[in-house]
Design an enzyme around this catalytic site. Sequence first.
Site, PDB file in Angstrom:
ATOM      1  N   ILE A  95      18.775  -1.460 -55.407  1.00 17.88           N
ATOM      2  CA  ILE A  95      17.607  -2.028 -56.049  1.00 17.88           C
ATOM      3  C   ILE A  95      16.846  -3.218 -55.436  1.00 17.88           C
ATOM      4  O   ILE A  95      17.297  -4.072 -54.750  1.00 17.88           O
ATOM      5  CB  ILE A  95      18.348  -2.719 -57.491  1.00 17.88           C
ATOM      6  CG1 ILE A  95      19.275  -1.572 -58.062  1.00 17.88           C
ATOM      7  CG2 ILE A  95      17.455  -3.060 -58.427  1.00 17.88           C
ATOM      8  CD1 ILE A  95      19.886  -1.929 -59.184  1.00 17.88           C
ATOM      9  N   GLU A  96      15.695  -3.016 -55.741  1.00 13.86           N
ATOM     10  CA  GLU A  96      14.738  -3.845 -55.123  1.00 13.86           C
ATOM     11  C   GLU A  96      14.735  -5.282 -54.999  1.00 13.86           C
ATOM     12  O   GLU A  96      14.396  -6.067 -54.102  1.00 13.86           O
ATOM     13  CB  GLU A  96      13.291  -3.314 -55.686  1.00 13.86           C
ATOM     14  CG  GLU A  96      11.983  -4.425 -55.663  1.00 13.86           C
ATOM     15  CD  GLU A  96      10.785  -3.708 -56.223  1.00 13.86           C
ATOM     16  OE1 GLU A  96      10.984  -2.692 -56.899  1.00 13.86           O
ATOM     17  OE2 GLU A  96       9.859  -4.398 -56.255  1.00 13.86           O
ATOM     18  N   GLY A  97      15.132  -5.731 -55.905  1.00 16.33           N
ATOM     19  CA  GLY A  97      15.444  -7.395 -55.917  1.00 16.33           C
ATOM     20  C   GLY A  97      16.343  -7.646 -54.921  1.00 16.33           C
ATOM     21  O   GLY A  97      16.706  -8.863 -54.562  1.00 16.33           O
TER      22      GLY A  97
END
Lengths: 324, 256
Positions: free
Chosen positions: B51-53
């Site tokens: 996930i991007e975060g």
Amino acid sequence: MGDPALRGAEWDFVGARRRLEAKPKSAGEKLTSLDDAAARVVDGDRVAVGGCLFSRTPLALVREVLRARRRALTLVRNLTCTEGELMMGAGAVERVMTAWMSIGLPWGVSKVMRHYVESGAVALEEWSHLALGLRFRAAAMGVPFVPALTMLGSDLVAVGGMKTVADPYSGETLAAVPALFPDVALLHVHRADRFGNCQIDGYPHMDADIARAAATVLVTTEELMTDDETRRHPDRTVIPGFLVDALVHVPFGAFPHECYGLYEADFDHFGDYTSSIDARGPEAAVADYLARYVYAPSAWDDYLDLFGGERLAKQQNQARELTQ
Amino acid sequence: MTQPFTSAELLAIMGSRVLRDDTTVFAGVGVPLLAAALAQQRHAPNLTMVIEGGIIGPRIKPGRLPISTNEMRAAHRAQMLPGITDTFLFAQRGFLDYGFMGGAQIDQYGNVNTSVLGTDYWKPKVRLPGTGGANDIASLCKEVIILTAHEKRRFVPRVDFVTSPAWLDGGDARRRAGLPFGGVSRVVTTLGVFGFDPQTRRMRLDALHPGVSREQVREHTGFPLLEAPSVAVTEPPSADELAMLRTLDPERRFLG
């Protein structure tokens, strides 16, 4: 696409280095007050804000910058949330450099952003998430650009004026992602000693690179630790004290945004805020919010009182439950 | 035509079927994350979600689905939190097999716009939130899958702004722009599944969802579509898939 957005100072690695060389890099005391720290932000600064979206946003520092009525700032943040909306509403920013701006899916596209950007009052200069990260990384490395494979072929290239470069070995086309040296970094961390050595729990986001990229670094910390604690776990230090210019001890310094493991973001508060924007329009609603949460309470504790201890405790419990 | 599932459920299930075991997927919040979590539970136990975060290998907690890609809910029982820049660099290195995307506009070459509607970037008719990590996912993953509602206003001949590059102007345009790998392989919509012609890179109808006609697809698409030599019909969502999916989002925050 028109706007020659890139200004030389953003990636002037020689100038940025001279600026650092000229400045004291003390291992001494950094503790000060919020207003003293925020006074180091001046009109026209490029201000990089740490954290990401509603995670570990240095809201106590942002609030103090707004209370000082700063103008013509450029806000640089990877994903921009309510802090960007407040800066727009307060007339503090003329440019926002970001990959994304809104609060999150359940609250829809930011009406505040739409209002200020579509009217031309604020320029929104869009970079990909990786490109912004690499802009800070290049600056942290002290070089004018880094080669990468982001943004190639897209219309984002023209927005920020990014150039490409031919690989001197293979001839392949690469993005030359330009460094971005902020004038000031605003960061919020979990723990720091009074000399500014910082620890972060959970997501590191881009804070360590931002601290190395900026000319001036202002930090708020949830917890103040002893020098001995720092020295017992030096592997946990992600920002060394000599990078830090001012440190303020501010528990709940990111609220109503989250701080990993300590408190969850207050989604109900976001809901009340966006309902008010829906009902009254972005300008009036944000002006009211600024009056109530930014200009009226002079101290951060007075600000936290507006939420109340019960709500803070509830958000703490939820964070504990999620990270156990 | 009423169906025993919502559009979001259909997209999540069709999306999950694309993911093979022993792979990695870059998933955004909402339907993509549900698709990945469903695949992991059903047929791809060795799938790693990224996930991007800055999150690798989270275990999504049923009923506590994340709202953003970088908050505590997204990191629940994760295996690593490497920081955002380094997370994307895993994809640039070639470690990410799949990327999921959505978008306000998509064109016949699979390019996606999530930035502005209108022709002048600096004076947009509608300012949208922006790329976030979508441009990076579209540029860097081995294979990109678009999950979207199929509406004429979304399926336009040419996007107003290329936020996320797929095949650009078609042919070898992507290669010439400096992206010798990746690209959108499939577009999964509420009406069917689409691929791209290997030469021209124009969008092609590969399969229809049960009960959907070619005419319906044409009516809701703003550009001429190619057709596969034999257009298949997808298997409808099974009771089993629906049950598992609904357990993940009992409050129906994202399932509609």
